[in-house]
Design a protein around this motif. Structure first.
Motif, PDB file in Angstrom:
ATOM      1  N   ASN A  16       0.803  -1.216   0.000  1.00  0.00           N
ATOM      2  CA  ASN A  16       0.000   0.000   0.000  1.00  0.00           C
ATOM      3  C   ASN A  16       0.841   1.273   0.000  1.00  0.00           C
ATOM      4  OD1 ASN A  16      -2.346  -1.524   0.065  1.00  0.00           O
ATOM      5  ND2 ASN A  16      -2.527  -1.449   2.294  1.00  0.00           N
ATOM      6  N   LEU A  17       2.156   1.139  -0.010  1.00  0.00           N
ATOM      7  CA  LEU A  17       3.029   2.315   0.030  1.00  0.00           C
ATOM      8  C   LEU A  17       2.984   3.058  -1.308  1.00  0.00           C
ATOM      9  CD1 LEU A  17       6.124   0.763   1.827  1.00  0.00           C
ATOM     10  CD2 LEU A  17       4.498   2.409   2.792  1.00  0.00           C
ATOM     11  N   PRO A  18       3.063   4.387  -1.275  1.00  0.00           N
ATOM     12  CA  PRO A  18       3.013   5.177  -2.512  1.00  0.00           C
ATOM     13  C   PRO A  18       4.350   5.185  -3.253  1.00  0.00           C
ATOM     14  CG  PRO A  18       3.318   6.633  -0.651  1.00  0.00           C
ATOM     15  CD  PRO A  18       3.153   5.243  -0.077  1.00  0.00           C
ATOM     16  N   PHE A  19       4.301   5.457  -4.544  1.00  0.00           N
ATOM     17  CA  PHE A  19       5.469   5.723  -5.382  1.00  0.00           C
ATOM     18  C   PHE A  19       6.417   4.535  -5.579  1.00  0.00           C
ATOM     19  CE2 PHE A  19       4.425   9.780  -3.162  1.00  0.00           C
ATOM     20  CZ  PHE A  19       3.824  10.406  -4.241  1.00  0.00           C
ATOM     21  N   THR A  20       6.035   3.353  -5.138  1.00  0.00           N
ATOM     22  CA  THR A  20       6.929   2.204  -5.283  1.00  0.00           C
ATOM     23  C   THR A  20       7.019   1.730  -6.731  1.00  0.00           C
ATOM     24  OG1 THR A  20       5.113   0.700  -4.716  1.00  0.00           O
ATOM     25  CG2 THR A  20       6.576   1.390  -2.923  1.00  0.00           C
ATOM     26  N   ASN A  21       6.040   2.112  -7.562  1.00  0.00           N
ATOM     27  CA  ASN A  21       6.053   1.694  -8.963  1.00  0.00           C
ATOM     28  C   ASN A  21       6.534   2.803  -9.894  1.00  0.00           C
ATOM     29  OD1 ASN A  21       3.842   3.320  -8.617  1.00  0.00           O
ATOM     30  ND2 ASN A  21       2.501   2.166  -9.986  1.00  0.00           N
ATOM     31  N   PHE A  22       7.091   3.883  -9.308  1.00  0.00           N
ATOM     32  CA  PHE A  22       7.622   4.978 -10.116  1.00  0.00           C
ATOM     33  C   PHE A  22       9.017   4.627 -10.615  1.00  0.00           C
ATOM     34  CE2 PHE A  22       5.151   9.090  -9.214  1.00  0.00           C
ATOM     35  CZ  PHE A  22       3.966   8.412  -9.064  1.00  0.00           C
ATOM     36  N   LEU A  23       9.469   5.347 -11.646  1.00  0.00           N
ATOM     37  CA  LEU A  23      10.824   5.150 -12.145  1.00  0.00           C
ATOM     38  C   LEU A  23      11.831   5.338 -11.019  1.00  0.00           C
ATOM     39  CD1 LEU A  23      12.722   4.685 -14.563  1.00  0.00           C
ATOM     40  CD2 LEU A  23      12.675   7.178 -14.936  1.00  0.00           C
ATOM     41  N   THR A  24      11.602   6.331 -10.174  1.00  0.00           N
ATOM     42  CA  THR A  24      12.368   6.499  -8.942  1.00  0.00           C
ATOM     43  C   THR A  24      11.512   7.244  -7.927  1.00  0.00           C
ATOM     44  OG1 THR A  24      14.341   7.456  -7.887  1.00  0.00           O
ATOM     45  CG2 THR A  24      13.461   8.620  -9.790  1.00  0.00           C
TER      46      THR A  24
END
Length: 213
Positions: A16-24
Motif C-alpha cells: 500500500n506504500l506510494p510511489f513504489t512503482n515509479f521510475l524512482t
C-alpha cells in the motif's frame, strides 16, 4: 555499531506504500542554513567544524521518525536510531568511509568529538564497508561534506529506483551559512518531513549547546 539499535515493525502494508512503482521515488532539496554559531563554537573549543556540523545534522534527522523507516523482510520497520556513514578524504585524495553514532550516545560534545577524531586517526581499523544492497536495510544515512563548493543544488547517485537511505550533503561555509542538500525517498518522506529536518538543523546549527540535553 548499527546492530545495537532496536527496530519495531510498523502496521503498514508494503503493497500500500506510494510511489513504489515509479521510475524512482528519490527527490532532493537544498536550503542554505545559518551555521555561524556552530563554526564559532567549533573554533573556540578546538573542534572540527565538519564534526560538529555532522553532530547537528545527524541529531536533526534522528528526531524525525520517517527518516528511520526501512523495508526489511517484506515489512516496514522503524529503527530507534540511525548512524551516519561519511567519507573521509585521505592525504592522497582517496576516500575511506566511517560509521558515526549520534551524539545522543555520548555524555558530552567533547567525548563525541574525540570518538570521531580517533576514528579518523585510525582510519584503517575503522573503515565501514558494506554492500550497496544493504544500505537500505541497515539503520544508516549517508553524510558527506563538499567544503570547497558553495552549491545551489545537488543530485545524488541512485543505487536502486526505490532506494530509501537518506543522503545529506553540505557545502562551503560562506557568509555565515552552508548549503544543505537532503535526498530522501518519497515512499516515506514528504514535504512536511523536509520542513522539520531543516527547522531542526537550523536550531542545532545556531544553538550547538543544545546537542547534549
Amino acid at each position: 555499531m548499527t546492530s545495537e539499535y532496536k527496530e519495531k515493525v510498523l502496521d503498514v502494508k508494503v503493497e500500500n506504500l506510494p510511489f513504489t512503482n515509479f521510475l524512482t521515488s528519490r527527490y532532493s532539496m537544498t536550503v542554505r542554513i545559518p551555521a555561524q554559531q556552530t563554526y564559532d563554537f567549533a573554533k573556540s573549543e578546538g573542534m572540527s567544524f565538519f564534526n560538529l556540523t555532522t553532530a547537528c545534522l545527524l541529531k536533526a534527522i534522528n528526531e524525525i521518525p520517517e527518516f528511520k523507516y526501512r523495508i526489511k523482510d517484506g515489512h516496514v520497520v522503524e529503527y530507534e536510531k540511525i548512524n551516519a556513514i561519511s567519507p573521509i578524504m585521505q592525504p592522497d585524495h582517496s576516500i575511506c568511509e566511517i560509521e558515526i553514532k549520534p551524539i545522543s550516545e555520548f555524555n558530552s560534545i567533547k567525548e563525541w568529538n574525540s570518538y570521531i577524531e580517533n576514528k579518523k586517526k585510525n582510519i584503517e581499523d575503522n573503515q565501514f564497508i558494506v554492500e550497496p544492497s544493504l544500505r537500505d536495510v541497515l539503520p544508516i544515512a549517508n553524510f558527506s561534506c563538499i567544503p570547497w563548493i558553495n552549491f545551489d543544488s545537488m543530485t545524488n547517485i541512485i543505487a536502486e529506483p526505490n532506494q530509501i537511505m537518506p543522503v545529506v550533503s553540505w557545502g562551503k561555509f560562506v557568509d555565515g551559512k552552508i548549503p544543505i542538500s537532503l535526498t530522501a525517498s518519497h515512499i516515506f518522506v514528504f514535504g512536511w518531513q523536509f520542513k522539520l529536518f531543516y527547522e531542526k538543523a537550523e536550531d542545532y546549527l545556531t544553538h550547538p549547546e543544545k546537542l547534549i540535553n
